[in-house]
Design a protein around this motif. Structure first.
Motif, short mmCIF file in Angstrom:
data_model
loop_
_atom_site.label_atom_id
_atom_site.label_comp_id
_atom_site.label_asym_id
_atom_site.label_seq_id
_atom_site.Cartn_x
_atom_site.Cartn_y
_atom_site.Cartn_z
N LEU A 131 0.83 -1.21 0.00
CA LEU A 131 0.00 0.00 0.00
C LEU A 131 0.86 1.26 0.00
O LEU A 131 0.49 2.28 -0.58
CB LEU A 131 -0.93 0.00 1.21
N LEU B 209 -7.70 -0.11 2.58
CA LEU B 209 -8.40 -0.86 1.54
C LEU B 209 -9.80 -1.04 2.06
O LEU B 209 -10.09 -2.00 2.77
CB LEU B 209 -7.73 -2.22 1.29
N PHE C 201 -12.23 5.49 -1.55
CA PHE C 201 -11.00 6.27 -1.69
C PHE C 201 -11.37 7.73 -1.51
O PHE C 201 -10.89 8.41 -0.62
CB PHE C 201 -10.35 6.02 -3.04
N ARG D 48 -7.76 0.77 -5.26
CA ARG D 48 -8.54 1.47 -4.24
C ARG D 48 -9.76 2.16 -4.86
O ARG D 48 -10.84 2.16 -4.27
CB ARG D 48 -7.66 2.47 -3.50
#
Length: 342
Positions: free
Chosen positions: A145, A162, A166, A263
């Motif tokens: 990430l 996650l 987003f 995402r």
């Protein structure tokens, strides 16, 4: 433990009984309102004994619930809520039922205070590093990430999520459609595969960089475009590269975007959390194969970014690339300062 600074400020204001402090804690932030399902009321109005009456619930970023295929959220600001508030007797319930709950009265006078504080605080700027303390902080998933952290900093969202969104459901779907021509799970999967293959970086420039840094270029004669050499010289002056450093590859740009695409796809409901996790882990594996550390990765991302958007001007796109590099390279809270690359 509050998951982000927003919830921490909200909790502290509530503990000291500071109503305006609670408003200030969320005034510059996105709040999340549940998107109604077909046949439901447009506002999720409910009766809350803790709040003492009728409330409209919103959630701060750090308190969004886990991903669910039918539970979608839209962003809203306190200013927008103040403008469209339906009933002076109702309250705004921020994170109801949690340790950082706030029940804000919403009469016309109170909403005037919301708007005033919003004007004082301003809109949350881009370019901020944010960490979600409930997200992955260690291990392979956190490392992977962190490869998408430049894009998270660009949007001022947590780098290690996650989850549900987003930006928000509508914005994530719009961004995928407008910037990546993605409108469904199939096109999302296609774009993801292209990014993981490094398919969006300029092929000739990438080949020249790899040749220059490969065993076949022991005498240093491989030629890269003049613009690349110009950027590398400036990178060395601005600290993006060491004094004798050179960019190894541009694929960091595609791998960072692959994490972003995952995402966004999760937010738009084009993939599921298990699919998203596997895709992000794959991006991390590829990044570790291409680079030797975070600084190399960052220089590759920055060069790919400025070749695409700056074209030798050293303008806003260049300055943003430098800012992101410095934030992630120098902030003690950065994942690049706290996670090994390999």
């Amino acid at each position: 433990m509050p998951p982000t600074e927003t919830e921490r400020r909200l909790c502290e204001a509530g503990a000291r009984g500071d109503w305006e402090g609670q408003v200030a804690a969320v005034a510059g932030e996105d709040l999340y309102l549940l998107v109604p399902q077909q046949g439901q009321d447009p506002l999720p109005v409910y009766e809350d004994p803790a709040g003492g009456g009728t409330c409209i619930p919103v959630t701060t970023r750090g308190m969004l619930p886990p991903w669910h295929p039918q539970q979608l959220f839209d962003r809203v600001s306190v200013e927008e809520l103040a403008q469209d508030w339906p009933n002076d007797k109702w309250k705004l319930a921020v994170n109801p039922g949690t340790p950082c709950a706030a029940y804000l009265p919403a009469s016309a006078a109170h909403r005037g205070t919301w708007t005033r504080i919003r004007a004082q605080v301003g809109v949350r700027p881009g370019g901020l590093l944010t960490t979600h303390l409930g997200g992955p902080l260690h291990g392979p998933l956190a490392q992977a990430l962190a490869c998408g952290a430049p894009i998270a900093v660009h949007h001022s969202v947590p780098w290690n999520e996650l989850g549900t969104a987003f930006l928000d459901y509508a914005a994530d779907a719009h961004l995928l459609h407008e910037q990546w021509s993605v409108a469904d799970p199939a096109s999302w999967q296609q774009r993801l595969g292209q990014l993981l293959d490094g398919g969006f970086v300029p092929a000739e420039t990438e080949a020249a960089l790899r040749a220059r840094n490969g065993a076949e270029d022991e005498d240093g004669t491989a030629k890269v475009p003049e613009l690349v050499a110009k950027y590398e010289e400036r990178f060395r002056a601005d600290g993006l590269l060491p004094a004798d450093g050179r960019v190894k590859s541009l694929v960091a740009l595609d791998y960072a975007h692959a994490v972003g695409l995952v995402r966004w796809g999760l937010g738009a409901r084009y993939c599921t959390p298990p699919e998203a996790e596997q895709a992000v882990l794959r991006a991390g594996e590829l990044a570790r194969a291409a680079y030797g550390g975070w600084q190399e990765f960052s220089a590759g991302y920055a060069l790919g970014r400025v070749l695409a958007f700056d074209n030798g001007w050293f303008g806003p796109a260049y300055q943003e690339a430098v800012h992101i590099h410095r934030v992630l390279g120098q902030d003690p809270a950065s994942p690049w300062a706290n996670l090994p690359f390999g």
